[in-house]
Design a protein around this motif. Structure first.
Motif, short mmCIF file in Angstrom:
data_model
loop_
_atom_site.label_atom_id
_atom_site.label_comp_id
_atom_site.label_asym_id
_atom_site.label_seq_id
_atom_site.Cartn_x
_atom_site.Cartn_y
_atom_site.Cartn_z
N ARG A 87 0.82 -1.22 0.00
CA ARG A 87 0.00 0.00 0.00
C ARG A 87 0.85 1.27 0.00
O ARG A 87 0.41 2.31 -0.47
N THR A 88 2.04 1.20 0.53
CA THR A 88 2.89 2.40 0.63
C THR A 88 4.08 2.34 -0.33
O THR A 88 5.11 2.95 -0.09
N TRP A 89 3.91 1.63 -1.43
CA TRP A 89 4.99 1.48 -2.40
C TRP A 89 5.49 2.83 -2.91
O TRP A 89 6.66 3.01 -3.19
N TRP A 90 4.59 3.78 -3.01
CA TRP A 90 4.94 5.08 -3.58
C TRP A 90 5.90 5.87 -2.69
O TRP A 90 6.60 6.75 -3.18
N VAL A 91 5.95 5.56 -1.38
CA VAL A 91 6.91 6.23 -0.50
C VAL A 91 8.33 5.93 -0.97
O VAL A 91 9.18 6.81 -1.04
N TYR A 92 8.58 4.66 -1.30
CA TYR A 92 9.91 4.28 -1.81
C TYR A 92 10.17 4.91 -3.17
O TYR A 92 11.29 5.29 -3.47
N LEU A 93 9.13 5.03 -3.97
CA LEU A 93 9.27 5.66 -5.29
C LEU A 93 9.69 7.13 -5.13
O LEU A 93 10.62 7.58 -5.80
N VAL A 94 9.02 7.86 -4.26
CA VAL A 94 9.36 9.28 -4.05
C VAL A 94 10.78 9.41 -3.52
O VAL A 94 11.55 10.26 -3.99
N ARG A 95 11.14 8.58 -2.54
CA ARG A 95 12.50 8.62 -1.99
C ARG A 95 13.52 8.31 -3.09
O ARG A 95 14.58 8.95 -3.16
N GLY A 96 13.22 7.34 -3.94
CA GLY A 96 14.13 6.99 -5.02
C GLY A 96 14.29 8.10 -6.04
O GLY A 96 15.41 8.42 -6.46
N VAL A 97 13.18 8.72 -6.42
CA VAL A 97 13.24 9.82 -7.38
C VAL A 97 14.03 11.00 -6.80
O VAL A 97 14.85 11.61 -7.48
N CYS A 98 13.82 11.29 -5.51
CA CYS A 98 14.58 12.37 -4.86
C CYS A 98 16.08 12.05 -4.86
O CYS A 98 16.90 12.93 -5.13
#
Length: 188
Positions: A6-17
């Motif tokens: 459910r919180t996969w996008w948190v890792y995505l945002v951290r990765g993009v940053c």
């Protein structure tokens, strides 16, 4: 696992940053260490905020308390960078130099201990020697070392960011693989 999905996008945002931070460091190699430290401070704060958010949502591979601790430390480090940017730049450089020397020595020791097992110890010894050399060069020549450090940090941030982006999509896929469309367990 569903919490992670459910919180996969948190890792995505951290990765993009992380990727953006790394690209900025590589695109402008002539920027000062002070500017890099300030960008690092901003990254540390953003990373810490998202780590806290992820911990609040149940994301994380370890305990929530460690994720909360990580987020708080990251935010405090970012704030310290903005309060003392000049000192932070020098301390960060010296800290990285000391870390490289200590980890290099530990790798050399591990390589020597592995000689008794017949493993490929030479890889540990060579990587340890390179790490010690890098650390000593940073201590002896901090100005050129700072530019080299910018490149290393930039490359590391991009690799780390790519790993987080890949992880985010793998974690996202966990939820869809574990359940079918009606919520029943899916046979894979």
């Amino acid at each position: 696992m569903e919490e992670l999905a459910r919180t996969w996008w948190v890792y995505l945002v951290r990765g993009v940053c992380a990727i953006l931070f790394g690209v900025l460091a590589l695109v402008w190699p002539a920027i000062t260490v002070l500017a890099l430290v300030i960008v690092f401070g901003a990254y540390a704060i953003v990373d810490g905020v998202f780590a806290l958010f992820g911990a609040g949502r149940g994301a994380g591979f370890g305990s929530r308390s460690w994720m909360i601790f990580y987020g708080i430390v990251s935010i405090l480090a970012g704030i310290a960078v903005f309060v003392w940017p000049g000192i932070t730049a020098l301390v960060l450089l010296l800290f990285i130099a000391a870390w490289a020397v200590v980890t290099g020595i530990l790798e050399i020791v591990a390589g020597i201990k592995l000689r008794k097992t017949g493993a490929n110890e030479w890889m540990f010894i060579i990587s340890g020697a390179l790490s010690v050399l890098f650390g000593v060069l940073l201590f002896l020549r901090p100005a050129p070392g700072a530019l080299a450090l910018i490149w290393l940090i930039g490359i590391m941030a991009i690799v780390y960011g790519i790993a987080l982006v890949v992880l985010s999509f793998r974690v996202k896929g966990l939820g869809s693989r574990r359940q079918g469309p009606s919520g029943t367990p899916r046979v894979v």
